[in-house]
Design a protein around this motif. Structure first.
Motif, PDB file in Angstrom:
ATOM      1  N   ARG A  93       0.819  -1.219   0.000  1.00  0.00           N
ATOM      2  CA  ARG A  93       0.000   0.000   0.000  1.00  0.00           C
ATOM      3  C   ARG A  93       0.850   1.265   0.000  1.00  0.00           C
ATOM      4  O   ARG A  93       0.439   2.292  -0.554  1.00  0.00           O
ATOM      5  N   ASP A  94       2.000   1.207   0.635  1.00  0.00           N
ATOM      6  CA  ASP A  94       2.861   2.387   0.763  1.00  0.00           C
ATOM      7  C   ASP A  94       4.050   2.363  -0.197  1.00  0.00           C
ATOM      8  O   ASP A  94       5.009   3.105  -0.014  1.00  0.00           O
ATOM      9  N   ILE A  95       3.984   1.490  -1.201  1.00  0.00           N
ATOM     10  CA  ILE A  95       5.077   1.368  -2.165  1.00  0.00           C
ATOM     11  C   ILE A  95       4.548   1.676  -3.566  1.00  0.00           C
ATOM     12  O   ILE A  95       3.547   1.090  -3.990  1.00  0.00           O
ATOM     13  N   PRO A  96       5.176   2.585  -4.305  1.00  0.00           N
ATOM     14  CA  PRO A  96       4.713   2.898  -5.667  1.00  0.00           C
ATOM     15  C   PRO A  96       4.684   1.645  -6.545  1.00  0.00           C
ATOM     16  O   PRO A  96       5.614   0.838  -6.509  1.00  0.00           O
ATOM     17  N   ARG A  97       3.632   1.490  -7.323  1.00  0.00           N
ATOM     18  CA  ARG A  97       3.511   0.290  -8.180  1.00  0.00           C
ATOM     19  C   ARG A  97       4.637   0.208  -9.188  1.00  0.00           C
ATOM     20  O   ARG A  97       5.041  -0.887  -9.586  1.00  0.00           O
ATOM     21  N   GLN A  98       5.164   1.331  -9.611  1.00  0.00           N
ATOM     22  CA  GLN A  98       6.265   1.329 -10.575  1.00  0.00           C
ATOM     23  C   GLN A  98       7.534   0.702  -9.999  1.00  0.00           C
ATOM     24  O   GLN A  98       8.405   0.250 -10.751  1.00  0.00           O
ATOM     25  N   ALA A  99       7.634   0.643  -8.668  1.00  0.00           N
ATOM     26  CA  ALA A  99       8.892   0.279  -8.008  1.00  0.00           C
ATOM     27  C   ALA A  99       9.194  -1.206  -8.014  1.00  0.00           C
ATOM     28  O   ALA A  99      10.289  -1.609  -7.628  1.00  0.00           O
ATOM     29  N   TYR A 100       8.259  -2.043  -8.465  1.00  0.00           N
ATOM     30  CA  TYR A 100       8.493  -3.490  -8.376  1.00  0.00           C
ATOM     31  C   TYR A 100       7.733  -4.249  -9.454  1.00  0.00           C
ATOM     32  O   TYR A 100       6.741  -3.768 -10.011  1.00  0.00           O
ATOM     33  N   TYR A 101       8.237  -5.439  -9.729  1.00  0.00           N
ATOM     34  CA  TYR A 101       7.532  -6.433 -10.523  1.00  0.00           C
ATOM     35  C   TYR A 101       7.044  -7.501  -9.554  1.00  0.00           C
ATOM     36  O   TYR A 101       7.723  -7.810  -8.568  1.00  0.00           O
ATOM     37  N   LEU A 102       5.890  -8.080  -9.841  1.00  0.00           N
ATOM     38  CA  LEU A 102       5.346  -9.073  -8.923  1.00  0.00           C
ATOM     39  C   LEU A 102       4.871 -10.304  -9.672  1.00  0.00           C
ATOM     40  O   LEU A 102       4.220 -10.199 -10.714  1.00  0.00           O
ATOM     41  N   ASP A 141       2.747  -8.867 -12.805  1.00  0.00           N
ATOM     42  CA  ASP A 141       3.633  -8.884 -13.972  1.00  0.00           C
ATOM     43  C   ASP A 141       3.760 -10.286 -14.547  1.00  0.00           C
ATOM     44  O   ASP A 141       3.817 -10.456 -15.767  1.00  0.00           O
ATOM     45  N   ILE A 142       3.813 -11.286 -13.677  1.00  0.00           N
ATOM     46  CA  ILE A 142       3.952 -12.671 -14.126  1.00  0.00           C
ATOM     47  C   ILE A 142       2.995 -13.548 -13.334  1.00  0.00           C
ATOM     48  O   ILE A 142       2.930 -13.456 -12.107  1.00  0.00           O
ATOM     49  N   ILE A 143       2.245 -14.387 -14.025  1.00  0.00           N
ATOM     50  CA  ILE A 143       1.383 -15.375 -13.369  1.00  0.00           C
ATOM     51  C   ILE A 143       1.940 -16.761 -13.718  1.00  0.00           C
ATOM     52  O   ILE A 143       2.169 -17.059 -14.892  1.00  0.00           O
ATOM     53  N   GLN A 144       2.180 -17.581 -12.700  1.00  0.00           N
ATOM     54  CA  GLN A 144       2.841 -18.860 -12.920  1.00  0.00           C
ATOM     55  C   GLN A 144       1.986 -20.034 -12.445  1.00  0.00           C
ATOM     56  O   GLN A 144       1.205 -19.902 -11.500  1.00  0.00           O
ATOM     57  N   ILE A 145       2.167 -21.161 -13.094  1.00  0.00           N
ATOM     58  CA  ILE A 145       1.518 -22.404 -12.656  1.00  0.00           C
ATOM     59  C   ILE A 145       2.382 -23.008 -11.559  1.00  0.00           C
ATOM     60  O   ILE A 145       3.566 -23.271 -11.764  1.00  0.00           O
ATOM     61  N   HIS A 146       1.800 -23.229 -10.397  1.00  0.00           N
ATOM     62  CA  HIS A 146       2.537 -23.650  -9.213  1.00  0.00           C
ATOM     63  C   HIS A 146       2.667 -25.171  -9.159  1.00  0.00           C
ATOM     64  O   HIS A 146       1.684 -25.884  -9.054  1.00  0.00           O
ATOM     65  N   ASP A 147       3.907 -25.652  -9.262  1.00  0.00           N
ATOM     66  CA  ASP A 147       4.203 -27.081  -9.110  1.00  0.00           C
ATOM     67  C   ASP A 147       3.334 -27.943 -10.022  1.00  0.00           C
ATOM     68  O   ASP A 147       2.588 -28.819  -9.583  1.00  0.00           O
ATOM     69  N   MET A 148       3.470 -27.715 -11.314  1.00  0.00           N
ATOM     70  CA  MET A 148       2.592 -28.396 -12.257  1.00  0.00           C
ATOM     71  C   MET A 148       2.826 -29.896 -12.318  1.00  0.00           C
ATOM     72  O   MET A 148       2.013 -30.634 -12.880  1.00  0.00           O
ATOM     73  N   GLU A 149       3.904 -30.392 -11.688  1.00  0.00           N
ATOM     74  CA  GLU A 149       4.136 -31.834 -11.672  1.00  0.00           C
ATOM     75  C   GLU A 149       3.065 -32.584 -10.882  1.00  0.00           C
ATOM     76  O   GLU A 149       2.959 -33.812 -10.979  1.00  0.00           O
ATOM     77  N   PHE A 150       2.253 -31.854 -10.099  1.00  0.00           N
ATOM     78  CA  PHE A 150       1.184 -32.483  -9.328  1.00  0.00           C
ATOM     79  C   PHE A 150      -0.118 -32.600 -10.125  1.00  0.00           C
ATOM     80  O   PHE A 150      -1.091 -33.145  -9.614  1.00  0.00           O
ATOM     81  N   ALA A 151      -0.145 -32.086 -11.322  1.00  0.00           N
ATOM     82  CA  ALA A 151      -1.344 -32.219 -12.153  1.00  0.00           C
ATOM     83  C   ALA A 151      -1.544 -33.674 -12.553  1.00  0.00           C
ATOM     84  O   ALA A 151      -0.574 -34.428 -12.678  1.00  0.00           O
ATOM     85  N   PRO A 152      -2.789 -34.107 -12.750  1.00  0.00           N
ATOM     86  CA  PRO A 152      -3.049 -35.498 -13.153  1.00  0.00           C
ATOM     87  C   PRO A 152      -2.309 -35.881 -14.421  1.00  0.00           C
ATOM     88  O   PRO A 152      -1.846 -37.008 -14.566  1.00  0.00           O
ATOM     89  N   ASN A 153      -2.179 -34.917 -15.331  1.00  0.00           N
ATOM     90  CA  ASN A 153      -1.415 -35.122 -16.565  1.00  0.00           C
ATOM     91  C   ASN A 153      -1.145 -33.758 -17.185  1.00  0.00           C
ATOM     92  O   ASN A 153      -1.753 -32.746 -16.816  1.00  0.00           O
ATOM     93  N   LEU A 154      -0.233 -33.724 -18.147  1.00  0.00           N
ATOM     94  CA  LEU A 154       0.135 -32.451 -18.762  1.00  0.00           C
ATOM     95  C   LEU A 154      -0.952 -31.891 -19.673  1.00  0.00           C
ATOM     96  O   LEU A 154      -0.958 -30.701 -19.975  1.00  0.00           O
ATOM     97  N   ASP A 155      -1.882 -32.761 -20.107  1.00  0.00           N
ATOM     98  CA  ASP A 155      -2.984 -32.260 -20.931  1.00  0.00           C
ATOM     99  C   ASP A 155      -3.823 -31.242 -20.164  1.00  0.00           C
ATOM    100  O   ASP A 155      -4.327 -30.272 -20.741  1.00  0.00           O
ATOM    101  N   VAL A 156      -3.977 -31.474 -18.859  1.00  0.00           N
ATOM    102  CA  VAL A 156      -4.717 -30.519 -18.037  1.00  0.00           C
ATOM    103  C   VAL A 156      -4.014 -29.169 -18.044  1.00  0.00           C
ATOM    104  O   VAL A 156      -4.659 -28.115 -18.149  1.00  0.00           O
ATOM    105  N   ILE A 157      -2.690 -29.198 -17.940  1.00  0.00           N
ATOM    106  CA  ILE A 157      -1.912 -27.955 -17.951  1.00  0.00           C
ATOM    107  C   ILE A 157      -2.058 -27.247 -19.289  1.00  0.00           C
ATOM    108  O   ILE A 157      -2.297 -26.029 -19.354  1.00  0.00           O
ATOM    109  N   LEU A 158      -1.936 -27.990 -20.363  1.00  0.00           N
ATOM    110  CA  LEU A 158      -1.964 -27.397 -21.698  1.00  0.00           C
ATOM    111  C   LEU A 158      -3.346 -26.891 -22.084  1.00  0.00           C
ATOM    112  O   LEU A 158      -3.487 -25.790 -22.627  1.00  0.00           O
ATOM    113  N   ASN A 159      -4.365 -27.700 -21.796  1.00  0.00           N
ATOM    114  CA  ASN A 159      -5.698 -27.393 -22.306  1.00  0.00           C
ATOM    115  C   ASN A 159      -6.563 -26.585 -21.345  1.00  0.00           C
ATOM    116  O   ASN A 159      -7.486 -25.901 -21.787  1.00  0.00           O
TER     117      ASN A 159
END
Length: 336
Positions: A93-102, A141-159
């Motif tokens: 809240r007290d940090i300018p948005r320009q100051a960081y990537y998240l 700035d970046i959205i990531q898939i967390h620990d995708m090795e726990f998915a039932p299969n990679l098709d779920v990740i892809l599709n």
């Protein structure tokens, strides 16, 4: 690499400590166009995932980290099951948005075994909105898939997951898409040009096809510390024993094993940024010092001794796959 010759795009006059920013090292993050600090802030500690923490101090840690030139933050709904994002949001809240990537994540959520992972498109899109609300932001700035090795299969990740994240990106709620995890084979999945990965957070993987690599956990989630790892750490007993003995050896020499681990990672110039997590102001100061200071002769010799005595005999052994196997075994037992 930028080292004091010019200020990064995230510099905000009147907010940053200019001298600290000038001393920080910045690297290009793949083809994203982002100039990231070599030391990134891992926000998992804000969720009290390693030990109990003081929320007020944690907020101060975030503020000081960004003022001192760290400009990339990594968090996830999984860290404290929403707590880390909530505390981080209070700090921002007290940090300018320009100051960081998240960067935050989707896919891993609750401690209950059958509610821990959900890589469906619907849950993925809902998770992004929940994270933005906790963080008090309009976009990450970046959205990531967390620990995708726990998915039932990679098709779920892809599709499902990647399809949903592309919708998130198209909406402006994220600028780039990435994945995190351990198994190296998973990072070789093929995707269409539309669902193109731009970042990977892993351990020791090479940069390929303009995909940016972000390193994490240089202290190995507490293994390479005097405190030791939390009870949930997935490493095998022989790895834990070797790290404990190595930490004791360093203590006897008057050397901090965590400092050695930080330097070992930061000395790899091919890694644009490394996330290290803390909710302690004193530890943050130590981490920042690792960027600016070289190891002493004693510390350098101790690192060599530790490698030869305790780690090389392990033969590069890791805990890759152990947590995944336990997860599926326990899930199957619960169903039966």
């Amino acid at each position: 690499m930028m080292t004091g010759d010019r200020l990064p795009p995230t510099y905000v006059e009147g907010f940053h400590n200019r001298d600290d920013v000038m001393k920080m090292k910045y690297n290009r993050l793949g083809n994203t166009g982002l100039q990231v600090s070599v030391l990134g802030f891992g926000a998992s500690s804000l969720g009290s995932v390693f030990h109990e923490t003081d929320d007020d101090e944690a907020i101060q840690v975030v503020y000081k980290a960004i003022k001192s030139g760290i400009n990339i933050i990594d968090v996830a709904p999984w860290y404290g099951h929403g707590k880390a994002e909530t505390i981080l949001g209070q700090a921002l809240r007290d940090i300018p948005r320009q100051a960081y990537y998240l960067t935050t994540k989707v896919g891993r959520y609750q401690p209950k075994l059958d509610e821990m992972f959900d890589f469906t498109a619907e849950r993925t899109m809902r998770s992004v909105n929940e994270s933005l609300q906790r963080l008090g932001l309009n976009y990450v700035d970046i959205i990531q898939i967390h620990d995708m090795e726990f998915a039932p299969n990679l098709d779920v990740i892809l599709n499902d997951t990647l399809w949903a994240l592309q919708r998130v990106k198209d909406s402006g709620k994220a600028k780039f898409i990435g994945i995190t995890g351990y198994p190296m084979d998973n990072f070789r999945i093929k995707m269409s040009n539309k669902n193109k990965l731009t970042t990977i957070t892993g351990v020791t993987i090479s940069q390929e096809k303009n995909v940016a690599v972000m390193n994490a956990a240089p202290i190995s989630m507490g293994l390479l510390s005097n405190r030791g790892p939390p009870s949930w750490h997935p490493a095998t007993d022989d790895i834990k024993d070797a790290c404990k003995e190595a930490a004791k050896y360093c203590q006897d020499k008057g050397v901090d094993i965590s400092k050695l681990a930080m330097h070992f990672t930061l000395d790899h110039d091919e890694i644009p940024t490394t996330f290290v997590s803390t909710a302690s102001l004193s530890i943050l100061e130590s981490n920042l010092a690792c960027v600016h200071e070289k190891l002493s002769t004693l510390e350098t010799n101790t690192m060599a001794d530790v490698m030869n005595r305790y780690f090389r005999p392990l033969g590069n052994k890791t805990w890759e796959g152990i947590e995944v196997a336990n997860y599926w075994r326990q899930l199957e037992t619960m169903k039966n």
